[in-house]
Design an enzyme around this catalytic site. Sequence first.
Site, short mmCIF file in Angstrom:
data_model
loop_
_atom_site.label_atom_id
_atom_site.label_comp_id
_atom_site.label_asym_id
_atom_site.label_seq_id
_atom_site.Cartn_x
_atom_site.Cartn_y
_atom_site.Cartn_z
CG HIS A 76 -3.89 7.02 2.90
ND1 HIS A 76 -4.11 7.05 4.26
CD2 HIS A 76 -3.70 5.73 2.59
CE1 HIS A 76 -4.05 5.81 4.75
NE2 HIS A 76 -3.81 4.98 3.75
CG ASP B 121 -2.02 -0.99 1.18
OD1 ASP B 121 -2.00 -1.85 0.27
OD2 ASP B 121 -2.92 -0.93 2.04
CG ASP B 122 0.20 3.79 2.14
OD1 ASP B 122 -0.98 3.68 1.75
OD2 ASP B 122 0.53 3.74 3.34
CG HIS C 99 2.12 0.02 4.61
ND1 HIS C 99 1.83 -0.91 5.59
CD2 HIS C 99 0.98 0.74 4.42
CE1 HIS C 99 0.57 -0.75 5.98
NE2 HIS C 99 0.04 0.24 5.28
CG HIS D 140 -4.42 2.74 -0.78
ND1 HIS D 140 -5.37 2.02 -0.08
CD2 HIS D 140 -3.48 3.11 0.14
CE1 HIS D 140 -5.04 1.95 1.19
NE2 HIS D 140 -3.90 2.62 1.35
#
Length: 312
Positions: A178, A124-125, A278, A174
């Site tokens: 965020h 993620d990210d 991540h 995603h």
Amino acid sequence: MNRTMKPMYTGSSPYARRRRRRRKILILCGVLVVLLAVAALLAATLSDRDDPAQHRIKAVEGALVDAPPVPEEIARRIAAMRARKEALEAYNRAVAEGTAANHPALLPALYNPDGVKTAYLTFDDGPSSITEQILDILAKHNIRATFFMLGMRAEQNPALVKRVYEAGHSIGNHSYSHDYGKVYASPESFAEELNHSRQVINTALGLDYNNLIFRFPGGSFEEYKHPYRDVLLEHGYQYIDWNALNGDSEKQNPDSAYLMNTLKESVAGREDVVVLMHDASAKQVTADTLEEMISFLKGEGYTFLPLTNSAY
């Protein structure tokens, strides 16, 4: 002249006898109090033996009585952790009942028992400064993974977006920022974040990338996020949380040993695992430990696949 002498005080006088009686009563009362205290202590000990966590709960409750207010961000994280735990428990029940494929937070048929142990590595990210290291390790082991990208970082690193795609990995959405305050402000704001991120990824790839999978920032576990599932469905997306993790965001500055222990504990007894990790500059430890994690999963008999929308 004879004088009558007053008798000297002796211990057998009425006053002395009364004082002795009072002393005995006080002693008996003291003994009784001690016996009652011992009995209460024994009862509490036996009760804790039946429920060993009870005394810890009472201690925590007592400590919280005078505790200062919990900052909003910490409270949000605590609530999210509780929601994730409840969702995982619900998933485990679904597995036991044979209905895991219908679990609302999972891609269709992802967890159908088939006797094959499958690991879906997810990052993620990103993209970030560690993306290339992650890609090199995955290529070395001929593994395809899934990268849930943030639109704002894809915008900053379009070449990395394209490299991920050309290496055969799956790209997921995603959100753009965020930022919970923007992503979950309203269904309209959620849709804007979703579409903005998709547009950035398509621009970086130079094509209409229609592997429409999404991961909620923070996961979809909290009840307030449930209405946004309908927004995803309206836009053709499927979404996926996780049922295993390496713990790289569970504490500050975790080391490789912590990541390995967390991974081992979270995959234990599972046939199919979606592993949360991540891809971020602050998560260098994940890139540095990735090869060891892959070796462990291989040793446990897992094969590796990327996540894709069932209509892709």
